[in-house]
Design a protein around this motif. Sequence first.
Motif, PDB file in Angstrom:
ATOM      1  N   ILE A   1       0.844  -1.189   0.000  1.00  0.00           N
ATOM      2  CA  ILE A   1       0.000   0.000   0.000  1.00  0.00           C
ATOM      3  C   ILE A   1       0.876   1.234   0.000  1.00  0.00           C
ATOM      4  O   ILE A   1       1.783   1.382   0.816  1.00  0.00           O
ATOM      5  CB  ILE A   1      -0.936   0.030   1.232  1.00  0.00           C
ATOM      6  N   ASN A   2       0.591   2.141  -0.930  1.00  0.00           N
ATOM      7  CA  ASN A   2       1.265   3.430  -0.989  1.00  0.00           C
ATOM      8  C   ASN A   2       0.248   4.465  -0.526  1.00  0.00           C
ATOM      9  O   ASN A   2      -0.731   4.727  -1.206  1.00  0.00           O
ATOM     10  CB  ASN A   2       1.726   3.735  -2.412  1.00  0.00           C
ATOM     11  N   THR A   3       0.481   5.016   0.636  1.00  0.00           N
ATOM     12  CA  THR A   3      -0.451   5.991   1.216  1.00  0.00           C
ATOM     13  C   THR A   3      -0.137   7.410   0.782  1.00  0.00           C
ATOM     14  O   THR A   3      -0.878   8.323   1.118  1.00  0.00           O
ATOM     15  CB  THR A   3      -0.415   5.956   2.757  1.00  0.00           C
ATOM     16  N   ALA A   4       0.963   7.597   0.091  1.00  0.00           N
ATOM     17  CA  ALA A   4       1.437   8.935  -0.273  1.00  0.00           C
ATOM     18  C   ALA A   4       1.602   9.782   0.987  1.00  0.00           C
ATOM     19  O   ALA A   4       1.459  10.995   0.949  1.00  0.00           O
ATOM     20  CB  ALA A   4       0.500   9.593  -1.285  1.00  0.00           C
ATOM     21  N   GLY A   5       1.877   9.134   2.106  1.00  0.00           N
ATOM     22  CA  GLY A   5       2.179   9.824   3.352  1.00  0.00           C
ATOM     23  C   GLY A   5       1.002  10.391   4.107  1.00  0.00           C
ATOM     24  O   GLY A   5       1.121  10.756   5.261  1.00  0.00           O
ATOM     25  N   LYS A   6      -0.160  10.464   3.473  1.00  0.00           N
ATOM     26  CA  LYS A   6      -1.301  11.145   4.077  1.00  0.00           C
ATOM     27  C   LYS A   6      -1.892  10.400   5.266  1.00  0.00           C
ATOM     28  O   LYS A   6      -2.220  11.001   6.268  1.00  0.00           O
ATOM     29  CB  LYS A   6      -2.407  11.362   3.037  1.00  0.00           C
TER      30      LYS A   6
ATOM     31  N   SER B   1       8.897   2.584  -2.805  1.00  0.00           N
ATOM     32  CA  SER B   1       7.727   3.226  -3.416  1.00  0.00           C
ATOM     33  C   SER B   1       6.439   2.949  -2.646  1.00  0.00           C
ATOM     34  O   SER B   1       5.450   3.658  -2.816  1.00  0.00           O
ATOM     35  CB  SER B   1       7.573   2.789  -4.870  1.00  0.00           C
ATOM     36  N   ASP B   2       6.423   1.918  -1.804  1.00  0.00           N
ATOM     37  CA  ASP B   2       5.250   1.619  -0.988  1.00  0.00           C
ATOM     38  C   ASP B   2       5.516   2.032   0.456  1.00  0.00           C
ATOM     39  O   ASP B   2       6.664   2.171   0.865  1.00  0.00           O
ATOM     40  CB  ASP B   2       4.925   0.128  -1.040  1.00  0.00           C
ATOM     41  N   CYS B   3       4.447   2.220   1.197  1.00  0.00           N
ATOM     42  CA  CYS B   3       4.576   2.608   2.602  1.00  0.00           C
ATOM     43  C   CYS B   3       4.391   1.430   3.555  1.00  0.00           C
ATOM     44  O   CYS B   3       4.990   1.393   4.616  1.00  0.00           O
ATOM     45  CB  CYS B   3       3.551   3.690   2.935  1.00  0.00           C
TER      46      CYS B   3
ATOM     47  N   THR C   1      -1.699  -2.780  -4.054  1.00  0.00           N
ATOM     48  CA  THR C   1      -1.203  -3.771  -5.009  1.00  0.00           C
ATOM     49  C   THR C   1      -1.150  -5.105  -4.282  1.00  0.00           C
ATOM     50  O   THR C   1      -0.593  -5.189  -3.186  1.00  0.00           O
ATOM     51  CB  THR C   1       0.208  -3.399  -5.512  1.00  0.00           C
ATOM     52  N   THR C   2      -1.726  -6.131  -4.898  1.00  0.00           N
ATOM     53  CA  THR C   2      -1.832  -7.433  -4.239  1.00  0.00           C
ATOM     54  C   THR C   2      -1.159  -8.522  -5.059  1.00  0.00           C
ATOM     55  O   THR C   2      -1.269  -8.546  -6.278  1.00  0.00           O
ATOM     56  CB  THR C   2      -3.317  -7.795  -4.048  1.00  0.00           C
ATOM     57  N   CYS C   3      -0.474  -9.430  -4.368  1.00  0.00           N
ATOM     58  CA  CYS C   3       0.137 -10.612  -4.977  1.00  0.00           C
ATOM     59  C   CYS C   3      -0.335 -11.828  -4.202  1.00  0.00           C
ATOM     60  O   CYS C   3      -0.180 -11.880  -2.980  1.00  0.00           O
ATOM     61  CB  CYS C   3       1.658 -10.563  -4.892  1.00  0.00           C
ATOM     62  N   ILE C   4      -0.925 -12.791  -4.900  1.00  0.00           N
ATOM     63  CA  ILE C   4      -1.339 -14.042  -4.257  1.00  0.00           C
ATOM     64  C   ILE C   4      -0.149 -14.993  -4.251  1.00  0.00           C
ATOM     65  O   ILE C   4       0.546 -15.145  -5.260  1.00  0.00           O
ATOM     66  CB  ILE C   4      -2.545 -14.667  -4.982  1.00  0.00           C
ATOM     67  N   VAL C   5       0.069 -15.652  -3.123  1.00  0.00           N
ATOM     68  CA  VAL C   5       1.162 -16.608  -2.985  1.00  0.00           C
ATOM     69  C   VAL C   5       0.744 -17.911  -3.675  1.00  0.00           C
ATOM     70  O   VAL C   5      -0.296 -18.475  -3.349  1.00  0.00           O
ATOM     71  CB  VAL C   5       1.495 -16.869  -1.499  1.00  0.00           C
ATOM     72  N   VAL C   6       1.564 -18.368  -4.623  1.00  0.00           N
ATOM     73  CA  VAL C   6       1.296 -19.608  -5.339  1.00  0.00           C
ATOM     74  C   VAL C   6       1.940 -20.784  -4.602  1.00  0.00           C
ATOM     75  O   VAL C   6       1.332 -21.834  -4.439  1.00  0.00           O
ATOM     76  CB  VAL C   6       1.808 -19.515  -6.796  1.00  0.00           C
TER      77      VAL C   6
END
Length: 157
Positions: free
Chosen positions: A77-82, A106-108, A135-140
């Motif tokens: 998750i990228n919160t852009a600091g907010k 690039s992510d927080c 952004t999500t990645c499923i573990v295979v």
Amino acid sequence: MALNDEKLMDEVGWKLLEALQENARLTFSELGRRVGLSSPAAAERVRRMEEAGIITGYRAEVNLEKLGLPIAAFIRINTAGKKSAQLGAFACSLSEVMECHRVTGSDCFMLRANVASVAHLEDLMDRLLPYGNVTTCIVVSSPLKRRLIDSTTIPSG
């Protein structure tokens, strides 16, 4: 490593630590047998490792698939600091979230979650979207689920 910790982490200390990581339910009698100490001496060494903060706890490993949570996912998750502070607290309140890490780059945040289905994952993502880009990645598969720490893990010098 502090001097006292170095004394605890001699060859016998490492053998004790390795044995406990493999099976934390070993008796002191069995631990002592494996490392060449009496049962009371093994118990004392383990107690000192706990007091030094080297051993921080004992826990059961749970098969989440058997409990109805077969899908593991990593969520960036990228919160852009907010909303970083709010997201950390919110993520920790979600029962699906097994780990929550504030990270650089690039992510927080990086979360590890377990869910029952893809629809469940989608619902989780929707709950996280107000906090930033998800952004999500499923573990295979997981060729290495957990590495045991041994004396070769720690750099010398």
